[in-house]
Design an enzyme around this catalytic site. Structure first.
Site, short mmCIF file in Angstrom:
data_model
loop_
_atom_site.label_atom_id
_atom_site.label_comp_id
_atom_site.label_asym_id
_atom_site.label_seq_id
_atom_site.Cartn_x
_atom_site.Cartn_y
_atom_site.Cartn_z
N CYS A 171 -4.76 -2.37 -8.40
CA CYS A 171 -4.01 -1.00 -8.79
C CYS A 171 -3.99 -0.66 -10.18
CB CYS A 171 -2.38 -1.44 -8.51
SG CYS A 171 -2.65 -1.82 -6.85
N HIS B 116 2.86 2.47 -11.89
CA HIS B 116 2.28 2.17 -10.51
C HIS B 116 3.13 2.47 -9.29
CE1 HIS B 116 -0.03 0.51 -7.50
NE2 HIS B 116 0.39 -0.58 -7.52
N ASN C 221 1.59 2.99 -1.41
CA ASN C 221 0.74 2.28 -2.35
C ASN C 221 -0.57 2.84 -2.46
OD1 ASN C 221 -0.25 0.63 -4.26
ND2 ASN C 221 0.69 -1.17 -3.87
#
Ligand code: ACO
Length: 325
Positions: free
Chosen positions: A112, A252, A282
């Site tokens: 990520c 994030h 996510n």
């Protein structure tokens, strides 16, 4: 200095709710919402791929910059879910967009944090020699994860985000970036099959290990909170600002509880920390550039705003970026 000239984002149309997941595995809307904040996510359709997602977001960013594919001098794609194993998704994207034969490369494996690492590389390339660089964060995670593993599958969604970065003043200036890696923490978040250590073979298929994401959720949680909050403080120190000066933090989007813990550690007000995880889940390296595009599109970010992006991901990698709009 480098500057963001244009922003882009794309999500597939198909929405998958927590109840949809509950019809497939032993889970519930209540469990997923309480533990993660996620209510729904987008899932790519059969005709979509990592490349098409990246292409959509990139086209929006290039148009937003008032440029055409011909103007792009370099392409960086951050993804852990590439179009094919070899070559890189960035090379395929160059062809899809109709760019010149400019250099391209993927940042893969950094989970990520890939997009913010890409920004860091791009600004260094621009400082070395002025050029216009397309940076994309894209994941089509839902096609590669184990749909029977309720502990990981429900967390993810598909998306892409992109920016065009250049040497001339644009919509936002990259004031500074801090980044770091702790390779000793590699084992707490890994998909270990497919490389030379554990090749993708019949044994991997038979054991089901080939698509099983191994995650020590609690370690990821504590590392993520510490690393992201420290990275934000560090980048603010470097530009002589404090959290009170920041108009918006875009972290994030891994988990609402992580975002809340980072916010509390920083002492930031709730309305100054952007959250869209309830809508998209996510989306790996796409969360930050997609959220950034969404904020610009919806007017959540205005001219004059100081915005800080921060991410963490498998590796463990982390970074924070200060942007002056
Ligand atoms: N639905 C219902 N029950 C579930 C589910 C589910 N989807 N998933 C796991 N469970 C069960 C487990 O089987 C376990 O049951 P047991 O006690 O009977 O064995 C119980 O819930 C607790 O499981 P844990 O894995 O310990 O769940 P935890 O409370 O730690 O929550 C979570 C899991 C949300 C992932 C948590 O660890 C977390 O917030 N981690 C942060 C890391 C993260 O968000 N990672 C996302 C990707 S990483 C990244 O973006 C870099």
């Amino acid at each position: 200095m480098s500057h963001i000239l244009g922003f882009g984002g794309y999500v597939p149309e198909r929405v998958m709710t927590n109840d949809d997941w509950a019809a497939l595995v032993d889970t519930s809307d209540e469990w997923i919402t309480q533990r993660t904040g996620i209510k729904r996510r987008r899932v790519a359709g059969p005709d979509e791929s990592t490349l098409t997602l990246a292409g959509q977001a990139a086209a929006v960013a290039i148009k937003d910059a008032g440029l055409s594919a011909d103007d792009i001098d370099e392409i960086i794609v951050a993804t852990d879910t590439p179009e094919v194993y070899t070559p890189d998704t960035a090379a395929l994207l160059q062809d899809l967009l109709g760019c010149r034969n400019v250099p391209t490369y993927d940042l893969g494996g950094s989970g990520c944090a890939g997009f913010v690492q890409g920004l860091d590389v791009a600004r260094a390339r621009i400082a070395f020699s002025p050029r216009t660089i397309l940076v994309v964060g894209v994941e089509l995670i839902t096609r590669l994860i184990d749909w029977n593993d309720r502990s990981t599958a429900v967390l993810f969604g598909d998306a892409a985000g992109a920016v065009v970065l250049g040497p001339e003043p644009g919509r936002a200036t990259v004031l500074d970036i801090v980044s770091g890696t702790d390779g000793s923490a590699a084992g707490i978040l890994t998909l270990g099959v497919g490389g030379t250590r554990h090749p993708f073979n019949q044994a991997a298929i038979d054991s089901g290990a080939y698509n099983r994401l191994v995650m020590d959720g609690r370690r990821v949680f504590t590392e993520a909170v510490t690393r992201m909050s420290t990275a934000v403080s560090d980048v603010l120190d470097r530009i002589g600002k404090t959290v009170g000066d920041v108009d918006l933090v875009i972290p994030h989007q891994a988990n609402l509880r992580i975002i809340d813990a980072v916010r509390k550690k920083l002492g930031a007000e709730q309305e100054r920390v952007y959250v869209n995880i309830h809508e998209y889940g996510n989306t790996g390296s796409a969360t930050v550039p997609f959220a950034l595009w969404e904020c610009v599109e919806t007017g959540r970010i205005e001219k004059g705003d100081l915005v800080v992006l921060t991410a963490f991901g498998a590796g463990f990698h982390w970074a924070a970026v200060a942007l002056q709009f």
